[in-house]
Scaffold this active site. Structure first.
Site, PDB file in Angstrom:
ATOM      1  N   SER A 516       1.037  -1.530  -0.009  1.00 13.26           N
ATOM      2  CA  SER A 516       0.217  -0.520   0.493  1.00 13.26           C
ATOM      3  C   SER A 516       0.650   0.760   0.191  1.00 13.26           C
ATOM      4  O   SER A 516       2.150   1.602   0.449  1.00 13.26           O
ATOM      5  CB  SER A 516      -0.649   0.063   0.934  1.00 13.26           C
ATOM      6  OG  SER A 516      -0.472   0.067   2.301  1.00 13.26           O
ATOM      7  N   GLY A 517       0.346   1.967  -0.808  1.00 15.45           N
ATOM      8  CA  GLY A 517       1.578   3.320  -0.783  1.00 15.45           C
ATOM      9  C   GLY A 517       0.498   4.891  -1.203  1.00 15.45           C
ATOM     10  O   GLY A 517      -1.106   4.278  -0.031  1.00 15.45           O
ATOM     11  N   PHE A 519      -1.508   6.223  -2.949  1.00 16.25           N
ATOM     12  CA  PHE A 519      -2.552   6.221  -4.068  1.00 16.25           C
ATOM     13  C   PHE A 519      -3.585   4.816  -2.855  1.00 16.25           C
ATOM     14  O   PHE A 519      -4.782   6.049  -3.550  1.00 16.25           O
ATOM     15  CB  PHE A 519      -2.262   6.539  -4.639  1.00 16.25           C
ATOM     16  CG  PHE A 519      -1.446   7.630  -4.824  1.00 16.25           C
ATOM     17  CD1 PHE A 519      -2.145   8.736  -5.202  1.00 16.25           C
ATOM     18  CD2 PHE A 519      -0.318   7.433  -5.332  1.00 16.25           C
ATOM     19  CE1 PHE A 519      -1.280   9.680  -5.510  1.00 16.25           C
ATOM     20  CE2 PHE A 519       0.741   8.088  -5.345  1.00 16.25           C
ATOM     21  CZ  PHE A 519       0.148   9.821  -5.698  1.00 16.25           C
ATOM     22  N   VAL A 522      -2.726  -2.083  -3.040  1.00 13.14           N
ATOM     23  CA  VAL A 522      -2.106  -2.864  -4.325  1.00 13.14           C
ATOM     24  C   VAL A 522      -2.650  -4.172  -3.645  1.00 13.14           C
ATOM     25  O   VAL A 522      -2.045  -5.409  -2.982  1.00 13.14           O
ATOM     26  CB  VAL A 522      -1.012  -2.953  -4.400  1.00 13.14           C
ATOM     27  CG1 VAL A 522      -0.840  -3.176  -5.866  1.00 13.14           C
ATOM     28  CG2 VAL A 522      -1.212  -1.106  -5.001  1.00 13.14           C
ATOM     29  N   LYS A 536      -4.437  -1.411  -8.618  1.00 16.30           N
ATOM     30  CA  LYS A 536      -4.299  -0.782  -7.254  1.00 16.30           C
ATOM     31  C   LYS A 536      -5.740   0.061  -6.946  1.00 16.30           C
ATOM     32  O   LYS A 536      -6.262   1.314  -8.542  1.00 16.30           O
ATOM     33  CB  LYS A 536      -2.965   0.605  -8.208  1.00 16.30           C
ATOM     34  CG  LYS A 536      -2.685   2.036  -6.730  1.00 16.30           C
ATOM     35  CD  LYS A 536      -2.019   2.834  -7.411  1.00 16.30           C
ATOM     36  CE  LYS A 536      -0.381   1.798  -6.351  1.00 16.30           C
ATOM     37  NZ  LYS A 536       0.934   2.629  -6.498  1.00 16.30           N
ATOM     38  N   ASP A 631       8.177  11.367  -6.416  1.00 13.71           N
ATOM     39  CA  ASP A 631       8.743  10.953  -5.827  1.00 13.71           C
ATOM     40  C   ASP A 631       9.590   8.725  -5.379  1.00 13.71           C
ATOM     41  O   ASP A 631       9.336   7.960  -5.418  1.00 13.71           O
ATOM     42  CB  ASP A 631       6.879   9.825  -4.603  1.00 13.71           C
ATOM     43  CG  ASP A 631       6.682   8.914  -3.505  1.00 13.71           C
ATOM     44  OD1 ASP A 631       7.993   9.443  -2.734  1.00 13.71           O
ATOM     45  OD2 ASP A 631       5.679   8.611  -3.443  1.00 13.71           O
TER      46      ASP A 631
END
Ligand code: NAG
Ligand code: NAG
Ligand code: NAG
Ligand code: NAG
Ligand code: NAG
Ligand code: NAG
Ligand code: NAG
Ligand code: NAG
Length: 876
Positions: A516-517, A519, A522, A536, A631
């Site tokens: 998970s990031g 945004f 996933v 995602k 990023d």
């Protein structure tokens, strides 16, 4: 004919009677003055020299064999006889065609006396025509004010000291003896220099490894001098892009920049009576689109014809179809009617066509026959390339250039098709034996059903729509328009759209999260055709609606590069948004690099460094929109079993068009990789990614987080807050650093110190001891430190980073004075009493700041850092 003879006789008589007209003036000429090659025949056509004779103006024939119609008014460099300017380049005159200088301008006349070229209407009366020692031909008024100058209308060449302005174009000649406009040109834009062939871009200056972006200033002009050429912002001290060209030459050497008729932008030097080419771009000789003629195949600088084609026996360049029953379509005219007889001839696999790197597909996610239909419906379409994986359709329009064999394993194989007209039905069997060597491969007859034509027309219209700045019918956009999916389809170039049910099925109802990031989360999924994908689910979608989402993914979906994760498609379901990416089997770099297990070999680290740099270089200068990742960190660098490296999450940051250089409205990034300019009010640029890349490079070298505590870190240290909204948490967290105080280590600072002492091996992961040489380590450390320079303009471009890693550009020496800030950052990190409060850091207003301080968060060595805790996120 008789008239021409009479004219010659008249001129001859006037020559005999007025032989004093045949002098060569120096410096200037005053009106009324008339000349021609014939009148100046004793001086080989020369009629005006600059004061110190560096340049000459003449009426010259440049054909090797004189013909009666190839004389031009030119300025040439006296010593080398290089033509630097021609007035009537597209309309040569005869030996007796006249050049007249009057009080209102210069005019050029053919034998009949008709004006075929003239200077534009001028504001005041001409006092003289001057040829300066700079090579500039100038008309001035009686106050010595410039009314017109040849430097404002360059041909294919600019000379040392000449200012070539933004939007200026150098158009190559057709051939050295035919000065008319050729197919190649060079245009200076505010962001770069662009090389075009028949108006299709095939290269840009920033792609060349010798070009260095110096600042983000909008370019206003270009100049050549003894040390290279420079694209300046506002003034001479404001270099935006520079191309340094050794050797630095002195005043006695003469240098020009020229768009050559073989498609290269070259810098040439005249020295010791010889021309030397000091610089030529593109370096790849197969890049110029007509290198091997029409439909020729260029491979390693050699030309051949693709299967099914043979060398054109008439022109001896380019290729024609082997099969005589097929012909290429005639040129477009008003009477174009779609033919029923089109046959699409499939080129062999492994061929690429140049513009595919630069143009957008007209449509994505379609089947092959749709692409054919679109091409058939368009008169200017000569063929198309079809992305077998993406279903993208690239049209080849107006002109067909050469092809290259695709040497790399591209992720999206393109299949090429040439539009031909079959004459079999009308002319019967002409070749009796020819049917045996008829190329059986890939003859695809076009299905011309009415419905497909309508679809094609609709797609063409939507394409035109996009060209009109992609302005969808937006009246319906608003809170309740989420259910109105039609808005989405007014955006052309969208990748494949998935059904929500398909994604639920593929991911087994989103049961396998793999990360998970910032945004969202996933999930792993398997499509019906057994393709493994990463889905995602975007949770951090701001207030923006479908249009913005669609616009962004259309752009992301059109980016194809071997080092960038491919977006396979998307799904919009109610308010939910999903992006479907190709699956990378080994996950992100941080897992492999920072986790227990056998150490990653040096060679693999090096390849990851190069692959990541290539991907970023492509985002920065290889595609139509400049994309700043914002990023860059190990979590966003993905690996596959086959040692492929791909960057993910690009394009989710905002796009920056080349014209924009200023503020970035969305601020993203992860602490520890954030460049100093994030924290000050400075503009965010591609160099911001370069900084983050430098940080990643250091982590690759040492195999640990740059900001890691010494191995026995404090286990009781709470992880950073998950939403990080308060700066209090960062303060308390800093105080927690008390325990490991003596062992805390800010690796970038150590890298600087070891660099100063030349002890590069001390920086390499100890487990690799003996398997890395000092030279190998030195190279990566130096590149990394250059990337960390505090002043963004002094960081190399990603293109140059690639070149340094690959060894085509020597590695720069890091500038110590630009790295002193690391000592400051390092001290803050190791001395926890220096508490940084939010107030100390200037953040552009309107940004939400989480956990911003200049040191690093504590990171547990087995955390995958998939949290968003370390992110600075702005409103989206
Ligand atoms: C220059 O030529 C123009 C027309 O060609 C003529 O009207 C004018 O009188 C001439 N001037 C001189 C000074 O000869
Ligand atoms: C002519 O003069 C006007 C006003 O003096 C000026 O604005 C214009 O740019 C001039 N044109 C040329 C071609 O010099
Ligand atoms: C002629 O003048 C130009 C410009 O002033 C100068 O650069 C050049 O060196 C001179 N050439 C010679 C042969 O004096
Ligand atoms: C006219 O201007 C040029 C430079 O713009 C200068 O070199 C030249 O000496 C001037 N000529 C006169 C007569 O003032
Ligand atoms: C160059 O061209 C662009 C686009 O056509 C235009 O917006 C810009 O104003 C031009 N710049 C100059 C200096 O003419
Ligand atoms: C060329 O121009 C650049 C930028 O103005 C300058 O830094 C450099 O010294 C110049 N080189 C020579 C040989 O004049
Ligand atoms: C195109 O893709 C399909 C499925 O992905 C594959 O079966 C086919 O072989 C490909 N065709 C070519 C010519 O590569
Ligand atoms: C392309 O892939 C094939 C098989 O997948 C491999 O044998 C070949 O070496 C690869 N070529 C390049 C240039 O990577």
């Amino acid at each position: 004919m008789a008239a021409a003879v009479a004219a010659v006789i008249v001129v001859l008589l006037s020559l005999l009677t007025a032989s004093n007209s045949a002098t060569v003036f120096t410096g200037s000429i005053t009106p009324n003055f008339t000349t021609s090659h014939f009148l100046q025949i004793d001086n080989s056509g020369d009629f005006l020299r600059s004061i110190n004779r560096t340049y000459t103006a003449a009426v010259l024939n440049l054909q090797p064999k004189p013909t009666s119609f190839s004389f031009y008014l030119i300025v040439y460099h006296t010593a080398s006889r290089a033509v630097v300017w021609a007035a009537n380049r597209n309309k040569p005159i005869s030996i007796s065609g006249q050049i007249r200088l009057s009080f209102t301008g210069i005019t050029i006349h053919d034998d009949s006396g008709a004006t075929i070229w003239s200077t534009p209407e001028l504001n005041s009366t001409i006092a003289s025509l001057q040829l300066h020692d700079s090579g500039n031909l100038i008309l001035v008024d009686r106050f010595n004010k410039t009314l017109w100058q040849s430097f404002d209308f360059p041909m294919d060449t600019i000379v040392t000291g000449q200012k070539f302005p933004v939007n200026g174009t150098l158009t190559a000649v057709n051939s050295p003896s035919d000065f008319s406009d050729g197919d190649y040109s060079f245009t200076l834009t505010s962001g770069d220099g662009i090389l075009r062939w028949n108006d299709v871009t095939y290269y840009n200056l920033l792609m060349d490894s010798k070009s260095v972006r110096n600042s983000n200033k909008l370019i206003s002009y270009l100049m050549v001098n003894g040390s290279g050429f420079y694209l300046f912002g506002g003034s001479e001290s404001d270099v935006a892009i520079k191309v340094l060209i050794p050797p630095a030459v002195t005043d006695s050497d003469y240098r020009i920049l020229k768009m050559s008729n073989d498609g290269h932008l070259v810098v040439m030097r005249f020295t010791d009576n010889n021309w030397v080419t000091d610089f030529s771009t593109p370096g790849d000789s197969c890049r110029p689109p007509s290198r091997c003629g029409k439909l020729g195949l260029c491979s390693g600088d050699r030309c051949s014809c693709p299967p099914g084609f043979r060398t054109d026996p008439v022109t001896n360049s380019g290729c024609v179809l082997t099969d005589n029953s097929l012909s290429l379509p005639e040129t477009c005219d008003a009477s174009f009617r779609q033919s029923e007889n089109y046959v699409y001839f499939q080129l062999g696999t492994g061929l690429e066509y140049f513009p595919v790197d630069f143009i957008n597909p007209v449509v994505n996610g379609v089947v092959l026959s749709t692409c054919e239909t679109i091409c058939s419906a368009s008169c200017s379409c000569l063929g198309f390339f079809y992305g077998n994986g993406s279903g993208s359709c690239y049209l080849i329009e107006h002109h067909f250039g050469s092809m290259v064999s695709s040497s790399n394993n591209k992720t999206d194989d393109k299949l090429g098709f040439i539009k031909t007209i079959s004459s079999i039905s009308s002319s019967g069997n002409e070749g009796d034996n020819s049917s045996s060597d008829f190329p059986v491969i890939g003859m695809i007859l076009l299905p011309t059903s009415g419905i497909l034509v309508i679809v094609a027309a609709a797609i063409l219209m939507s394409r035109r729509y996009r060209n009109h700045k992609m302005r969808p019918r937006s009246k319906k956009l608003g809170g309740k328009s989420y259910s109105d999916d039609l808005d989405m389809f007014s955006i052309a170039g969208l990748p494949v759209r998935f059904d929500h049910e398909d994604l639920v099925e593929a991911t087994m109802d989103f049961s396998t999260p793999i990360g998970s990031g910032g945004f969202g989360t996933v999930y792993k999924g398997v499509l019906r055709d057994k393709t493994v994908v990463a889905v995602k689910k975007i949770t951090a979608l701001g207030a923006q609606g479908k249009k913005e989402f669609g616009t962004e993914i259309a752009i992301i979906g059109n980016i194809h590069h071997v080092n960038l994760v491919k977006l396979k498609g998307f799904c919009a379901h109610g308010r939910e948004r999903f992006l479907v990416y190709e699956y990378m089997s080994r996950g992100s770099l941080d897992r492999t690099l920072f986790c227990p297990g056998p150490p990653m070999e040096w060679q693999e680290r090096f390849e990851i460094a190069v692959g990541t740099a290539r991907g970023l270089a492509y985002l920065h200068s290889g595609c139509e929109h400049k994309i700043i990742h914002c990023d860059v960190k190990p979590e966003n660098i993905l690996l596959s079993d086959s040692m492929q490296v791909k960057i993910s999450d690009f394009g989710l940051s905002k796009l920056l068009s080349p014209e924009q250089s200023g503020f970035f409205t969305t601020m993203r990034g992860t602490r520890g990789y954030l460049a100093p300019e994030w924290l000050t009010n400075a503009a965010i640029s591609d160099k911001t990614d370069v900084y983050s890349y430098g940080m990643v490079l250091l982590e690759l070298i040492q195999g640990r987080k740059n900001c890691a505590q010494a191995p026995s870190h404090d286990p009781g240290n709470p992880s950073t807050s998950t939403d990080g909204r308060s700066s209090n948490s960062s303060r308390s967290q800093n105080q927690n650093h008390h325990h490991p105080r003596a062992r805390a280590l800010y690796f970038p600072l150590k890298a600087l110190e070891m660099h100063e002492e030349g002890r590069y091996l001390d920086l390499v992961e100890p487990r690799l001891a003996g398997r890395v040489t000092n030279d190998e380590a030195e190279k990566l450390v130096k590149v990394a430190l250059c990337c960390l320079h505090e002043d963004p303009t002094l960081r190399p471009t990603m293109v140059n980073v690639v070149a340094m890693l690959e060894g085509t550009l020597s590695v720069s020496e890091p500038r110590l004075e630009c790295l002193n800030f690391l000592r400051f950052y390092g001290r803050r990190f190791t001395e926890p009493s220096t508490v940084v409060t939010g107030a100390e850091i200037e953040v552009p207003s309107g940004f939400m700041v989480a956990n911003v301080d200049s040191s690093c968060p504590s990171v547990s060595p087995n955390s995958f850092s998939y949290t968003s805790s370390q992110q600075v996120s702005g409103p989206r």
